[in-house]
Every structure is written in C-alpha cells, then in structure tokens.
Design a protein around this motif. Structure first.
Motif, PDB file in Angstrom:
ATOM      1  N   ILE A   1       0.858  -1.092  -0.075  1.00  0.00           N
ATOM      2  CA  ILE A   1      -0.058   0.107  -0.002  1.00  0.00           C
ATOM      3  C   ILE A   1       1.029   1.073   0.123  1.00  0.00           C
ATOM      4  CG2 ILE A   1      -1.917  -1.099   1.176  1.00  0.00           C
ATOM      5  CD1 ILE A   1      -0.705   0.247   3.783  1.00  0.00           C
ATOM      6  N   PRO A   2       0.441   2.514  -0.507  1.00  0.00           N
ATOM      7  CA  PRO A   2       1.111   3.630  -0.322  1.00  0.00           C
ATOM      8  C   PRO A   2       1.463   3.855   0.993  1.00  0.00           C
ATOM      9  CG  PRO A   2      -0.869   3.971  -1.462  1.00  0.00           C
ATOM     10  CD  PRO A   2      -0.948   2.586  -0.952  1.00  0.00           C
ATOM     11  N   GLN A   3       2.467   4.402   1.234  1.00  0.00           N
ATOM     12  CA  GLN A   3       3.283   4.462   2.579  1.00  0.00           C
ATOM     13  C   GLN A   3       2.899   6.275   2.744  1.00  0.00           C
ATOM     14  OE1 GLN A   3       7.150   3.529   3.329  1.00  0.00           O
ATOM     15  NE2 GLN A   3       6.690   1.299   3.336  1.00  0.00           N
ATOM     16  N   CYS A   4       3.126   6.661   3.983  1.00  0.00           N
ATOM     17  CA  CYS A   4       3.166   7.978   4.335  1.00  0.00           C
ATOM     18  C   CYS A   4       4.615   8.344   5.398  1.00  0.00           C
ATOM     19  CB  CYS A   4       1.864   8.606   5.108  1.00  0.00           C
ATOM     20  SG  CYS A   4       0.472   8.203   4.337  1.00  0.00           S
ATOM     21  N   ALA A   5       4.979   9.666   5.101  1.00  0.00           N
ATOM     22  CA  ALA A   5       6.188   9.801   6.033  1.00  0.00           C
ATOM     23  C   ALA A   5       5.989  11.280   6.266  1.00  0.00           C
ATOM     24  CB  ALA A   5       7.362   9.523   5.113  1.00  0.00           C
ATOM     25  N   LEU A   6       6.540  11.521   7.788  1.00  0.00           N
ATOM     26  CA  LEU A   6       6.762  12.992   8.197  1.00  0.00           C
ATOM     27  C   LEU A   6       8.094  12.873   7.868  1.00  0.00           C
ATOM     28  CD1 LEU A   6       4.481  12.456  11.313  1.00  0.00           C
ATOM     29  CD2 LEU A   6       3.915  13.933   9.465  1.00  0.00           C
ATOM     30  N   VAL A   7       8.526  14.297   7.313  1.00  0.00           N
ATOM     31  CA  VAL A   7       9.938  14.575   6.802  1.00  0.00           C
ATOM     32  C   VAL A   7      10.135  15.931   7.649  1.00  0.00           C
ATOM     33  CG1 VAL A   7      11.729  15.042   4.892  1.00  0.00           C
ATOM     34  CG2 VAL A   7       9.833  13.451   4.774  1.00  0.00           C
ATOM     35  N   GLU A   8      11.337  15.823   8.555  1.00  0.00           N
ATOM     36  CA  GLU A   8      11.367  17.045   9.381  1.00  0.00           C
ATOM     37  C   GLU A   8      12.442  17.807   8.491  1.00  0.00           C
ATOM     38  OE1 GLU A   8      12.880  18.588  13.610  1.00  0.00           O
ATOM     39  OE2 GLU A   8      12.474  16.780  13.318  1.00  0.00           O
ATOM     40  N   MET A   9      12.278  19.319   8.233  1.00  0.00           N
ATOM     41  CA  MET A   9      13.379  19.621   7.619  1.00  0.00           C
ATOM     42  C   MET A   9      14.283  20.643   8.352  1.00  0.00           C
ATOM     43  SD  MET A   9      13.183  18.726   4.553  1.00  0.00           S
ATOM     44  CE  MET A   9      14.194  19.637   3.524  1.00  0.00           C
ATOM     45  N   GLU A  10      15.265  21.338   8.164  1.00  0.00           N
ATOM     46  CA  GLU A  10      16.132  22.308   9.050  1.00  0.00           C
ATOM     47  C   GLU A  10      15.405  23.372   9.185  1.00  0.00           C
ATOM     48  OE1 GLU A  10      20.677  23.048   9.176  1.00  0.00           O
ATOM     49  OE2 GLU A  10      19.661  23.827   7.445  1.00  0.00           O
ATOM     50  N   ASN A  11      14.422  23.981   8.329  1.00  0.00           N
ATOM     51  CA  ASN A  11      13.525  25.381   8.878  1.00  0.00           C
ATOM     52  C   ASN A  11      12.490  25.337   8.106  1.00  0.00           C
ATOM     53  OD1 ASN A  11      14.238  26.322   6.157  1.00  0.00           O
ATOM     54  ND2 ASN A  11      16.127  26.645   6.852  1.00  0.00           N
ATOM     55  N   ILE A  12      11.509  26.194   8.541  1.00  0.00           N
ATOM     56  CA  ILE A  12       9.981  26.251   8.076  1.00  0.00           C
ATOM     57  C   ILE A  12       9.907  26.684   6.513  1.00  0.00           C
ATOM     58  CG2 ILE A  12       7.846  27.461   8.305  1.00  0.00           C
ATOM     59  CD1 ILE A  12       8.565  28.102  10.940  1.00  0.00           C
ATOM     60  N   ARG A  13      11.191  27.331   5.917  1.00  0.00           N
ATOM     61  CA  ARG A  13      11.358  27.776   4.614  1.00  0.00           C
ATOM     62  C   ARG A  13      11.228  26.497   3.632  1.00  0.00           C
ATOM     63  NH1 ARG A  13      14.694  28.588   1.412  1.00  0.00           N
ATOM     64  NH2 ARG A  13      16.631  28.491   2.542  1.00  0.00           N
ATOM     65  N   GLN A  14      12.313  25.813   4.157  1.00  0.00           N
ATOM     66  CA  GLN A  14      12.434  24.655   3.272  1.00  0.00           C
ATOM     67  C   GLN A  14      11.273  23.503   3.209  1.00  0.00           C
ATOM     68  OE1 GLN A  14      15.922  22.744   5.176  1.00  0.00           O
ATOM     69  NE2 GLN A  14      17.361  24.180   4.327  1.00  0.00           N
ATOM     70  N   ALA A  15      10.422  23.625   4.238  1.00  0.00           N
ATOM     71  CA  ALA A  15       9.301  23.057   4.178  1.00  0.00           C
ATOM     72  C   ALA A  15       8.235  23.331   3.342  1.00  0.00           C
ATOM     73  CB  ALA A  15       8.528  22.787   5.873  1.00  0.00           C
ATOM     74  N   ASP A  16       8.216  24.760   3.408  1.00  0.00           N
ATOM     75  CA  ASP A  16       7.260  25.405   2.504  1.00  0.00           C
ATOM     76  C   ASP A  16       7.650  25.499   1.005  1.00  0.00           C
ATOM     77  OD1 ASP A  16       5.850  26.524   4.521  1.00  0.00           O
ATOM     78  OD2 ASP A  16       6.718  28.267   4.694  1.00  0.00           O
ATOM     79  N   VAL A  17       8.791  25.430   0.848  1.00  0.00           N
ATOM     80  CA  VAL A  17       9.197  25.176  -0.623  1.00  0.00           C
ATOM     81  C   VAL A  17       8.791  23.522  -1.194  1.00  0.00           C
ATOM     82  CG1 VAL A  17      11.462  24.604  -2.297  1.00  0.00           C
ATOM     83  CG2 VAL A  17      11.307  26.698  -0.706  1.00  0.00           C
ATOM     84  N   ILE A  18       9.109  22.644  -0.326  1.00  0.00           N
ATOM     85  CA  ILE A  18       8.769  21.300  -0.619  1.00  0.00           C
ATOM     86  C   ILE A  18       7.287  21.151  -1.029  1.00  0.00           C
ATOM     87  CG2 ILE A  18       8.510  18.996   0.207  1.00  0.00           C
ATOM     88  CD1 ILE A  18      10.919  19.354   1.663  1.00  0.00           C
ATOM     89  N   VAL A  19       6.309  21.808   0.022  1.00  0.00           N
ATOM     90  CA  VAL A  19       4.979  21.772  -0.163  1.00  0.00           C
ATOM     91  C   VAL A  19       4.645  22.478  -1.573  1.00  0.00           C
ATOM     92  CG1 VAL A  19       2.705  22.529   0.730  1.00  0.00           C
ATOM     93  CG2 VAL A  19       4.483  21.484   2.290  1.00  0.00           C
ATOM     94  N   SER A  20       5.011  23.466  -1.817  1.00  0.00           N
ATOM     95  CA  SER A  20       4.665  24.362  -2.986  1.00  0.00           C
ATOM     96  C   SER A  20       5.327  23.709  -4.309  1.00  0.00           C
ATOM     97  CB  SER A  20       5.325  25.792  -3.048  1.00  0.00           C
ATOM     98  OG  SER A  20       6.692  25.693  -3.077  1.00  0.00           O
ATOM     99  N   GLU A  21       6.497  23.167  -4.343  1.00  0.00           N
ATOM    100  CA  GLU A  21       7.177  22.390  -5.732  1.00  0.00           C
ATOM    101  C   GLU A  21       6.355  21.186  -5.891  1.00  0.00           C
ATOM    102  OE1 GLU A  21       9.339  23.064  -7.786  1.00  0.00           O
ATOM    103  OE2 GLU A  21       9.414  25.068  -6.906  1.00  0.00           O
ATOM    104  N   LEU A  22       5.881  20.447  -4.852  1.00  0.00           N
ATOM    105  CA  LEU A  22       5.047  19.228  -5.185  1.00  0.00           C
ATOM    106  C   LEU A  22       3.762  19.328  -5.504  1.00  0.00           C
ATOM    107  CD1 LEU A  22       7.874  18.003  -4.039  1.00  0.00           C
ATOM    108  CD2 LEU A  22       6.557  16.318  -2.862  1.00  0.00           C
ATOM    109  N   ALA A  23       3.229  20.470  -4.997  1.00  0.00           N
ATOM    110  CA  ALA A  23       2.004  20.830  -5.540  1.00  0.00           C
ATOM    111  C   ALA A  23       1.788  21.279  -6.938  1.00  0.00           C
ATOM    112  CB  ALA A  23       1.363  21.901  -4.572  1.00  0.00           C
TER     113      ALA A  23
END
Length: 198
Positions: free
Chosen positions: A58-80
């Motif tokens: 089945i598809p897995q899910c993961a929680l990925v902790e980045m170094e800062n909030i800006r990097q997390a925002d970039v991942i969310v926007s790019e993958l969207a």
C-alpha cells in the motif's frame, strides 16, 4: 528538561518545519526520501507512518522534518505544482504541511485533560458511540475499496509504461541496426541525400 509549556512550544516548532508526504511507494526507503528531498534543503528526520490495517503493498506516508520552515514550504509548493516521482515509481508523491495529530510521540498539550469511561446502553451518548462505530467500519470498507482500485490503476499504468519503454527500445535498436548494416548509406546514395555524420 523544561516546563510542559516549553516542551509543547518546541514540539509545535518541529511540526511547522515538518512535511507530510503521502502516496509513497512501499519500495521507497529512508535513504531514497532523504536523497530526493535534499535538493530542497537539509533533511533532519524521516519517520514512516505505516498502515497496519491493510496489506503490505500500500502507499506509505512519511513525516519529513526539515531544517527550517522555509524549506518545508518550498517542498509543499513544489510538489503541489509538479508531479514528483521517487524511485521511478508511477506514483506521484503528494506533500502538505504536517499537523499536530500526525505525530504519535507528541507531548500532552498543557491544560488539556482526557478522560475515558465505559458507556452503559441507557446512557444518552451510547447511541452516538454506536453510530461512530458503524461509521468507522463503513469508512474502513470504503477506504479498502478505493485502495484496491488505486493499486489496480497503478499496476495498469506501470504495465503501460513498461510496454512503451520496450517499444521505444525496439525502435532505437532497429535504427542502430539500419545504421550499422549500411542501409542508411545505401538509401542516401539512392535518393542523393547526404546523411548527417552524428
């Protein structure tokens, strides 16, 4: 350590810089996720969330902790915006901001208390609990049906991609053989065309 308020505040900061990845192939490992997301910044921690109620494929899910909030925002926007594949699987990974409820190691929120009790059949909340129980079973059955359908679609897509790859390979193989056996030179001289050297 610190006060419960300080611990919870530090946990909330961790949540803000964490991304929830969904629809990850079961073959994807922590190393693959770390390598794929390192282009967006420094990956501090990866925690896979497994679904023990379904089969292993089945598809897995993961929680990925980045170094800062800006990097997390970039991942969310790019993958969207773009389909993001891991390990070449025909399953585009989805990303969104993590939420507090996604963490199984979250600390207790200060000032919040939870109490549990058995409900008797004559209790007014008994019917509500029964309705929630039925709804949960129905939701599990629907989720299982949708998951089976999704996995079937993925298998069909992977089969189509493999067939297209094999067809392209045959075309390139045929072109190589035509060039190697001199057929191109023969046709070029017949039609008085100068073939490109490359």
């Amino acid at each position: 350590m610190g006060t419960p308020e300080a611990k919870y505040a530090a946990f909330e900061e961790k949540v803000k810089r964490t991304v929830y990845l969904d629809n990850i192939s079961p073959q994807v490992t922590e190393t693959v996720v770390r390598t794929a997301l390192s282009q967006f910044g420094t990956v501090k921690n990866i925690q896979f969330i497994r679904n023990y109620l379904e089969s292993s494929n089945i598809p897995q899910c993961a929680l990925v902790e980045m170094e800062n909030i800006r990097q997390a925002d970039v991942i969310v926007s790019e993958l969207a915006q773009l389909p993001f594949m891991m390990s070449g699987m025909p399953r585009p990974v989805r990303a969104r901001r993590a939420e507090v409820e996604m963490f199984d190691d979250r600390p207790a929120k200060p000032g919040r208390g939870i109490s549990c009790r058995w409900l008797e059949p004559n209790d007014p909340d008994f019917e509500v609990a029964q309705a929630l129980k039925r709804l949960t079973r129905r939701h599990a059955a629907e989720a299982s049906f949708v998951l089976k359908h999704q996995l079937q679609e993925e298998e069909n897509l992977a089969k189509q991609q493999n067939e297209a790859l094999q067809a392209n390979y045959k075309k390139y193989d045929m072109l190589d053989s035509v060039i190697a056996d001199g057929t191109v030179q023969c046709l070029a001289s017949h039609y008085k065309i100068r073939p490109a050297d490359d």
